[in-house]
Design an enzyme around this catalytic site. Sequence first.
Site, PDB file in Angstrom:
ATOM      1  CD1 TRP A  30       8.986  -6.402   0.896  1.00  0.00           C
ATOM      2  CD2 TRP A  30       9.905  -7.936   2.238  1.00  0.00           C
ATOM      3  NE1 TRP A  30       9.060  -7.575   0.194  1.00  0.00           N
ATOM      4  CE2 TRP A  30       9.628  -8.537   0.991  1.00  0.00           C
ATOM      5  CE3 TRP A  30      10.494  -8.713   3.240  1.00  0.00           C
ATOM      6  CZ2 TRP A  30       9.917  -9.879   0.718  1.00  0.00           C
ATOM      7  CZ3 TRP A  30      10.780 -10.045   2.972  1.00  0.00           C
ATOM      8  CH2 TRP A  30      10.497 -10.619   1.732  1.00  0.00           C
ATOM      9  CB  CYS A  31      11.000  -3.738   7.340  1.00  0.00           C
ATOM     10  SG  CYS A  31      12.342  -4.888   6.929  1.00  0.00           S
ATOM     11  CD  GLN A  32       5.505  -0.515   5.910  1.00  0.00           C
ATOM     12  OE1 GLN A  32       5.054  -1.133   4.951  1.00  0.00           O
ATOM     13  NE2 GLN A  32       5.356   0.793   6.055  1.00  0.00           N
ATOM     14  CB  THR A  94       0.820  -0.174   2.148  1.00  0.00           C
ATOM     15  OG1 THR A  94       1.469  -1.095   3.024  1.00  0.00           O
ATOM     16  CG2 THR A  94      -0.562   0.128   2.687  1.00  0.00           C
ATOM     17  CB  SER A  95       5.002   0.188   0.418  1.00  0.00           C
ATOM     18  OG  SER A  95       6.341   0.377   0.069  1.00  0.00           O
ATOM     19  CG  HIS A 244       6.318   5.815   1.095  1.00  0.00           C
ATOM     20  ND1 HIS A 244       5.789   5.467  -0.128  1.00  0.00           N
ATOM     21  CD2 HIS A 244       6.925   4.688   1.569  1.00  0.00           C
ATOM     22  CE1 HIS A 244       6.065   4.192  -0.384  1.00  0.00           C
ATOM     23  NE2 HIS A 244       6.747   3.704   0.630  1.00  0.00           N
TER      24      HIS A 244
END
Length: 264
Positions: A30-32, A94-95, A244
């Site tokens: 999110w927010c990437q 990712t993440s 991260h």
Amino acid sequence: MQSLNVNGTLMTYSESGDPHAPTLFLLSGWCQDHRLFKNLAPLLARDFHVICPDWRGHDAKQTDSGDFDSQTLAQDLLAFIDAKGIRDFQMVSTSHGCWVNIDVCEQLGAARLPKTIVIDWLLQPHPGFWQQLAEGQHPTEYVAGRQSFFDEWAETTDNADVLNHLRNEMPWFHGEMWQRACREIEANYRTWGSPLDRMESLPQKPEICHIYSQPLSQDYRQLQLDFAAGHSWFHPRHIPGRTHFPSLENPVAVAQAIREFLQA
């Protein structure tokens, strides 16, 4: 950037590599957006047809398509894949984009997706994580919650690409998206307990490789080794790094790990 209208929304994406090579989707959190993979995508494009889609509302204009949840992102990705006419593909996420990855794996099954890769997925939330998520959902306090994440992630690095990502690329997203992101991330952890539990819940389990650098503690590594010992489909892969964001910090090692896992 190219774009497609799918599932009632606009999705922009970058595409590189030989279109006849195996297709590999790189999925951000999110927010990437696709900028997260600016170092990794060119390395992978030597061997793969690489597509980096931006989630709904994550395009250059932050197009507003109303409220949505992480399940919507999975449906968007499936619609995007169908619109592109792609039958065979693999995913690298990712993440917290990894929740979407696993949702898609569940819907398509292991026969179609025999392998998948998750990168730096927080497998064991720390106590302060819940406070950060709560602050991040607040309509006026979200900036403080967001900055708490940024400070934590920047504390151990002077990597220019990582710091640019934290200072410029991620804060670029509107407050509404940050609040939504924290809401959905919390909802997934509340529902599943941990990503390990989510992966274990799959009725058909693909081979899953977790590429990670952080946290640095031996206990975190041992947690994954112990889980892998009892679950032959889980493959933790630690690579050198202090952040991260291994796809920005150590893209060569990440690309190598991806190739070795997918081409084995």
